[in-house]
Design a protein around this motif. Sequence first.
Motif, PDB file in Angstrom:
ATOM      1  N   TRP A   2       0.813  -1.205   0.000  1.00  0.00           N
ATOM      2  CA  TRP A   2       0.000   0.000   0.000  1.00  0.00           C
ATOM      3  C   TRP A   2       0.854   1.267   0.000  1.00  0.00           C
ATOM      4  O   TRP A   2       2.006   1.261   0.445  1.00  0.00           O
ATOM      5  CB  TRP A   2      -0.909   0.027   1.228  1.00  0.00           C
ATOM      6  N   THR A   3       0.242   2.339  -0.498  1.00  0.00           N
ATOM      7  CA  THR A   3       0.769   3.692  -0.344  1.00  0.00           C
ATOM      8  C   THR A   3      -0.406   4.596  -0.014  1.00  0.00           C
ATOM      9  O   THR A   3      -1.451   4.525  -0.675  1.00  0.00           O
ATOM     10  CB  THR A   3       1.452   4.203  -1.629  1.00  0.00           C
ATOM     11  N   LEU A   4      -0.251   5.442   0.988  1.00  0.00           N
ATOM     12  CA  LEU A   4      -1.267   6.419   1.354  1.00  0.00           C
ATOM     13  C   LEU A   4      -0.765   7.803   0.956  1.00  0.00           C
ATOM     14  O   LEU A   4       0.301   8.230   1.419  1.00  0.00           O
ATOM     15  CB  LEU A   4      -1.544   6.378   2.857  1.00  0.00           C
ATOM     16  N   VAL A   5      -1.519   8.474   0.103  1.00  0.00           N
ATOM     17  CA  VAL A   5      -1.142   9.808  -0.367  1.00  0.00           C
ATOM     18  C   VAL A   5      -2.077  10.814   0.296  1.00  0.00           C
ATOM     19  O   VAL A   5      -3.289  10.768   0.104  1.00  0.00           O
ATOM     20  CB  VAL A   5      -1.241   9.908  -1.904  1.00  0.00           C
ATOM     21  N   ARG A   6      -1.503  11.731   1.066  1.00  0.00           N
ATOM     22  CA  ARG A   6      -2.282  12.679   1.861  1.00  0.00           C
ATOM     23  C   ARG A   6      -2.132  14.104   1.323  1.00  0.00           C
ATOM     24  O   ARG A   6      -1.250  14.855   1.754  1.00  0.00           O
ATOM     25  CB  ARG A   6      -1.809  12.644   3.316  1.00  0.00           C
ATOM     26  N   PRO A   7      -2.982  14.516   0.383  1.00  0.00           N
ATOM     27  CA  PRO A   7      -2.898  15.887  -0.097  1.00  0.00           C
ATOM     28  C   PRO A   7      -3.415  16.871   0.948  1.00  0.00           C
ATOM     29  O   PRO A   7      -4.324  16.560   1.721  1.00  0.00           O
ATOM     30  CB  PRO A   7      -3.788  15.907  -1.346  1.00  0.00           C
ATOM     31  N   VAL A   8      -2.838  18.067   0.941  1.00  0.00           N
ATOM     32  CA  VAL A   8      -3.386  19.154   1.751  1.00  0.00           C
ATOM     33  C   VAL A   8      -4.658  19.662   1.072  1.00  0.00           C
ATOM     34  O   VAL A   8      -5.166  19.028   0.150  1.00  0.00           O
ATOM     35  CB  VAL A   8      -2.345  20.272   1.919  1.00  0.00           C
ATOM     36  N   ARG A   9      -5.146  20.793   1.493  1.00  0.00           N
ATOM     37  CA  ARG A   9      -6.421  21.335   0.994  1.00  0.00           C
ATOM     38  C   ARG A   9      -6.487  21.291  -0.538  1.00  0.00           C
ATOM     39  O   ARG A   9      -5.663  21.862  -1.227  1.00  0.00           O
ATOM     40  CB  ARG A   9      -6.579  22.785   1.474  1.00  0.00           C
ATOM     41  N   LEU A  10      -7.519  20.607  -1.043  1.00  0.00           N
ATOM     42  CA  LEU A  10      -7.641  20.415  -2.491  1.00  0.00           C
ATOM     43  C   LEU A  10      -8.211  21.653  -3.181  1.00  0.00           C
ATOM     44  O   LEU A  10      -9.121  22.308  -2.668  1.00  0.00           O
ATOM     45  CB  LEU A  10      -8.532  19.209  -2.791  1.00  0.00           C
ATOM     46  N   ALA A  47      -1.249  20.064 -14.674  1.00  0.00           N
ATOM     47  CA  ALA A  47      -0.621  19.267 -13.617  1.00  0.00           C
ATOM     48  C   ALA A  47       0.841  19.646 -13.483  1.00  0.00           C
ATOM     49  O   ALA A  47       1.555  19.808 -14.465  1.00  0.00           O
ATOM     50  CB  ALA A  47      -0.756  17.781 -13.942  1.00  0.00           C
ATOM     51  N   LYS A  48       1.268  19.795 -12.234  1.00  0.00           N
ATOM     52  CA  LYS A  48       2.649  20.175 -11.951  1.00  0.00           C
ATOM     53  C   LYS A  48       3.261  19.196 -10.961  1.00  0.00           C
ATOM     54  O   LYS A  48       2.552  18.459 -10.273  1.00  0.00           O
ATOM     55  CB  LYS A  48       2.695  21.592 -11.364  1.00  0.00           C
ATOM     56  N   ASP A  49       4.594  19.228 -10.887  1.00  0.00           N
ATOM     57  CA  ASP A  49       5.266  18.411  -9.883  1.00  0.00           C
ATOM     58  C   ASP A  49       4.864  18.912  -8.500  1.00  0.00           C
ATOM     59  O   ASP A  49       4.683  20.112  -8.277  1.00  0.00           O
ATOM     60  CB  ASP A  49       6.782  18.513 -10.038  1.00  0.00           C
ATOM     61  N   VAL A  58      -2.459  16.189  -8.171  1.00  0.00           N
ATOM     62  CA  VAL A  58      -2.603  15.012  -7.310  1.00  0.00           C
ATOM     63  C   VAL A  58      -2.845  13.765  -8.156  1.00  0.00           C
ATOM     64  O   VAL A  58      -2.246  12.710  -7.922  1.00  0.00           O
ATOM     65  CB  VAL A  58      -3.753  15.210  -6.306  1.00  0.00           C
ATOM     66  N   ALA A  59      -3.713  13.892  -9.168  1.00  0.00           N
ATOM     67  CA  ALA A  59      -4.017  12.746 -10.033  1.00  0.00           C
ATOM     68  C   ALA A  59      -2.759  12.249 -10.734  1.00  0.00           C
ATOM     69  O   ALA A  59      -2.505  11.035 -10.790  1.00  0.00           O
ATOM     70  CB  ALA A  59      -5.082  13.126 -11.049  1.00  0.00           C
ATOM     71  N   ARG A  60      -1.976  13.172 -11.272  1.00  0.00           N
ATOM     72  CA  ARG A  60      -0.754  12.760 -11.966  1.00  0.00           C
ATOM     73  C   ARG A  60       0.211  12.069 -11.015  1.00  0.00           C
ATOM     74  O   ARG A  60       0.858  11.078 -11.365  1.00  0.00           O
ATOM     75  CB  ARG A  60      -0.079  13.962 -12.637  1.00  0.00           C
ATOM     76  N   LEU A  61       0.303  12.576  -9.787  1.00  0.00           N
ATOM     77  CA  LEU A  61       1.200  11.961  -8.814  1.00  0.00           C
ATOM     78  C   LEU A  61       0.719  10.570  -8.417  1.00  0.00           C
ATOM     79  O   LEU A  61       1.531   9.643  -8.274  1.00  0.00           O
ATOM     80  CB  LEU A  61       1.319  12.846  -7.579  1.00  0.00           C
ATOM     81  N   LEU A  62      -0.580  10.396  -8.237  1.00  0.00           N
ATOM     82  CA  LEU A  62      -1.115   9.069  -7.900  1.00  0.00           C
ATOM     83  C   LEU A  62      -0.731   8.056  -8.973  1.00  0.00           C
ATOM     84  O   LEU A  62      -0.335   6.927  -8.665  1.00  0.00           O
ATOM     85  CB  LEU A  62      -2.635   9.137  -7.753  1.00  0.00           C
ATOM     86  N   VAL A  63      -0.862   8.455 -10.220  1.00  0.00           N
ATOM     87  CA  VAL A  63      -0.508   7.566 -11.328  1.00  0.00           C
ATOM     88  C   VAL A  63       0.986   7.260 -11.319  1.00  0.00           C
ATOM     89  O   VAL A  63       1.403   6.103 -11.473  1.00  0.00           O
ATOM     90  CB  VAL A  63      -0.938   8.176 -12.675  1.00  0.00           C
ATOM     91  N   LYS A  64       1.799   8.284 -11.125  1.00  0.00           N
ATOM     92  CA  LYS A  64       3.253   8.096 -11.101  1.00  0.00           C
ATOM     93  C   LYS A  64       3.656   7.119  -9.996  1.00  0.00           C
ATOM     94  O   LYS A  64       4.469   6.204 -10.223  1.00  0.00           O
ATOM     95  CB  LYS A  64       3.936   9.454 -10.867  1.00  0.00           C
ATOM     96  N   ILE A  65       3.067   7.291  -8.817  1.00  0.00           N
ATOM     97  CA  ILE A  65       3.396   6.416  -7.689  1.00  0.00           C
ATOM     98  C   ILE A  65       3.000   4.974  -7.989  1.00  0.00           C
ATOM     99  O   ILE A  65       3.743   4.034  -7.696  1.00  0.00           O
ATOM    100  CB  ILE A  65       2.700   6.923  -6.415  1.00  0.00           C
ATOM    101  N   ALA A  66       1.812   4.799  -8.588  1.00  0.00           N
ATOM    102  CA  ALA A  66       1.339   3.451  -8.904  1.00  0.00           C
ATOM    103  C   ALA A  66       2.174   2.796  -9.995  1.00  0.00           C
ATOM    104  O   ALA A  66       2.524   1.613  -9.902  1.00  0.00           O
ATOM    105  CB  ALA A  66      -0.130   3.504  -9.316  1.00  0.00           C
TER     106      ALA A  66
END
Length: 227
Positions: A164-172, A180-182, A205-213
């Motif tokens: 598992w990986t838990l990704v915790r974004p701050v205020r969306l 999308a940015k780094d 956030v979406a791009r990062l989720l994909v990158k992590i997966a």
Amino acid sequence: MHFLLLGATGRTGKHVVTELLAQGHTAVALVRNPAAITGRKGLTVVQGSPLNKADIEKALTASPEPLAVSAAIITLNTVRASDSPFAAQVSPPRFLADSCEAACAALLAHDIRRIVVMSTAGAGDSWKGLPVVSRAFMGWTNVKYALKDHNLVDQEIRQTDTDWTLVRPVRLEFDDAAPAKDMGILDSAGGGKLGMRDCAQITSVARLLVKIAVEGLYVKEAIVVRD
């Protein structure tokens, strides 16, 4: 890669779909209302509930051969009667936790271990990294019910045999047109550096989720992310 998506019709999930397909990946999305998602090449849509392990298993085998799911991305969130933080909670108290439990069970039954879950800053040990005003807001409004559910996910997924990986974004920030940015990546507690102005664009956030997966990053870790 071929992905299982839960939450694909949500405000972040729809950008995960776009990002995956743009990169040449494929996906199967389990959704409660198929009319809420636009069919596209490379996307299989299955009707069902993320609370139902049998529905999730149905989705895992729904794509045409030779596609086989190798990872899951979950972007589910709780539902309130409106976007107001004071609005009543509509979804069940353990909607996120029970959905994640069902997903983990279904994935492991098919020998799939990789799962990336979108959580929120404030969950787990990131609570202490939030500004005092943010903690007061989350603790006194009905946002507290979503936070409680995210905390249950945070606790329970660690007991599973998944990667598992838990990704915790701050205020969306919900600007669908924002490029999308780094993102800035902080430790699970937010590094003690979170501020009131910190935010996270859903496209980033979406791009990062994909990158992590895709790249297998931060396995068995929780991270706080911000623009």
